[in-house]
Design an enzyme around this catalytic site. Structure first.
Site, mmCIF file in Angstrom:
data_model
loop_
_atom_site.group_PDB
_atom_site.id
_atom_site.type_symbol
_atom_site.label_atom_id
_atom_site.label_comp_id
_atom_site.label_asym_id
_atom_site.label_seq_id
_atom_site.Cartn_x
_atom_site.Cartn_y
_atom_site.Cartn_z
ATOM 1 N N LYS A 57 50.402 -134.032 52.094
ATOM 2 C CA LYS A 57 50.310 -135.335 51.537
ATOM 3 C C LYS A 57 51.293 -135.667 50.863
ATOM 4 O O LYS A 57 52.018 -135.255 50.315
ATOM 5 C CB LYS A 57 48.825 -135.207 50.687
ATOM 6 C CG LYS A 57 48.763 -134.323 49.504
ATOM 7 C CD LYS A 57 47.578 -134.086 48.859
ATOM 8 C CE LYS A 57 47.526 -133.126 47.744
ATOM 9 N NZ LYS A 57 46.374 -132.929 47.184
ATOM 10 N N TYR A 86 69.621 -147.373 24.700
ATOM 11 C CA TYR A 86 68.930 -148.210 23.988
ATOM 12 C C TYR A 86 68.250 -147.683 22.484
ATOM 13 O O TYR A 86 67.852 -146.619 22.581
ATOM 14 C CB TYR A 86 67.580 -148.622 24.885
ATOM 15 C CG TYR A 86 68.033 -149.207 26.033
ATOM 16 C CD1 TYR A 86 68.303 -150.661 25.916
ATOM 17 C CD2 TYR A 86 67.772 -149.022 27.479
ATOM 18 C CE1 TYR A 86 68.817 -151.466 26.938
ATOM 19 C CE2 TYR A 86 68.252 -149.561 28.601
ATOM 20 C CZ TYR A 86 68.442 -150.866 28.469
ATOM 21 O OH TYR A 86 68.752 -151.686 29.372
#
Ligand SMILES: *Cc1c(COP(=O)(O)O)cnc(C)c1O
Length: 389
Positions: free
Chosen positions: A52, A271
């Site tokens: 999957k 940042y």
């Protein structure tokens, strides 16, 4: 002498990979070996292959074909779409669709020979109605034994066995359930679910039974029944907590160093100035960020998770582990390479994000998650090479 390709000539896949800023190598030989390993560990049961989510991010086409060639003949996918794709690579395999069947999808099941996993009363009622028209067709019954995700209740499942109203064409070929705590061998939940599932398997005598995914296989013979359902272990990931991982690594992710900078002590990085450098440092800026599944939560500083998971992520370059410096951004991550000798690393070199040197589960742990999530979040920007070692 290097041959310079025609400017508008087609690029070979290999050239694209060699020059790609971000690349993923998938070792199909290791994948096949991992499946054989799980098949052996499954004892008398046979191992299916769970593919999957695009084979846990590895690519369902190549992975599916390699697993089929290794000998897998039972496959589990999540959705009908995945099943339709896989059918081309696993021509005569049984393909079970975990999400089950919904009105409007039955034609695609029949046309592609996909087997629905029926896991609720509604799906069961719909499936019975479909069968009344269609005739014989296999299905799987998913029974919930305490996970409380998908599955018919115990009582419903047991009552169904001798329900005379079910159509003659109703033909389950497998009954299954799913363990909640198999990654913790000490959990009493395992035994509780085993005991409930034994009742189900006994009631459906003569039909194959399946309880265990990767982790359950390690719980021993009692948990194997007829079919096992390994997923993460096929892709080299860790299934059982606190146990050395016996699987071969399959995926290796690398990002190119775009720039190396020399930065003075006291300066900050990325940042939020979340990281202040304590020494003069060399930093490598690499072409992978959280848009590539290199999750922001493995930043060094300034992300709340850092208080929960004390170590930032690490990359591997020129024989050295190098920590993430500052916050991971969308397209770029900065690594502190101060401890790598200067002549050993240059712009254009690649930093391993995970693979042979940094296990995917270690990278995942630094991000506060599990290898499964790391692998299924790789994003679309990786150039991929499928190799067989
Ligand atoms: C995903 C899944 C598996 C495979 O689990 P792993 O832990 O990856 O081995 C097996 N069975 C079901 C029902 C699943 O959803």
């Amino acid at each position: 002498m290097d041959i310079i390709p025609e400017p508008d000539g087609p690029l070979e896949e290999e050239d694209i990979f060699t020059s790609a800023p971000l690349r993923l190598t998938v070792d199909l030989g290791a994948l096949a070996e991992n499946w054989r390993d799980m098949d052996r560990r499954s004892g008398k049961a046979r191992a299916a292959a769970v593919v999957k989510a695009d084979a846990y991010g590895m690519g369902i086409e190549d992975a599916g074909e390699a697993l089929y060639r290794a000998g897998a003949r039972d496959f589990f996918v999540a959705s009908v779409d995945e099943g339709v794709t896989l059918r081309h690579y696993a021509p005569d395999a049984r393909i079970f669709v975990l999400a089950g069947i919904w009105p409007g999808t039955e034609r695609r099941f029949f046309q592609n020979d996909l087997v629905p996993v029926v896991s609720s009363e509604e799906q069961l009622a719909f499936w019975m109605a479909v069968l009344a028209d269609y005739g014989d067709y296999p299905c799987v019954l998913h029974v919930d034994t305490g996970f409380n995700r998908l599955g018919l209740g115990m009582e419903e499942a047991l009552a169904l066995v001798d329900d005379v109203s079910r159509p003659a064409s109703f033909a389950p070929v497998l009954v299954m359930s799913h363990l909640a705590c198999a990654d913790d061998p000490q959990s009493p939940m395992n035994k509780e679910q085993l005991n409930l599932f034994r009742q189900v398997a006994a009631a459906y005598e003569g039909i194959d039974a399946s309880l265990s995914a990767s982790a359950g296989i390690f719980l021993g013979e009692d948990y194997h029944f007829d079919v096992t359902r390994p997923g993460i272990t096929l892709y080299g990931g860790q299934a059982v907590n606190g146990m050395a991982n016996p699987m071969r690594p399959v995926a290796s992710a690398q990002a190119r160093i775009v720039q190396i900078r020399h930065v003075k002590a006291g300066q900050s990085v990325s940042y939020g100035r979340a990281l202040r450098l304590e020494r003069d440092s060399r930093l490598a800026v690499v072409a992978a960020g959280y848009a590539d599944g290199y999750m922001r939560s493995q930043s060094n500083g300034g992300v709340p998770l850092r208080q929960v998971v004390p170590k930032p992520g690490q990359g591997f370059v020129a024989g050295h582990r190098v920590p993430v410096a500052g916050r991971i951004t969308m397209d770029l991550t900065i690594f502190d390479i101060t401890d790598v000798p200067e002549h050993d690393v240059k712009a254009g070199d690649y930093v391993e994000l995970f693979g042979h040197n940094i296990p995917v589960d270690e990278a995942a742990e630094a991000a506060g998650t599990i290898g499964y999530e790391m692998l299924t979040h790789l994003g679309l920007r990786y150039a991929r090479a499928y190799i067989e070692e």
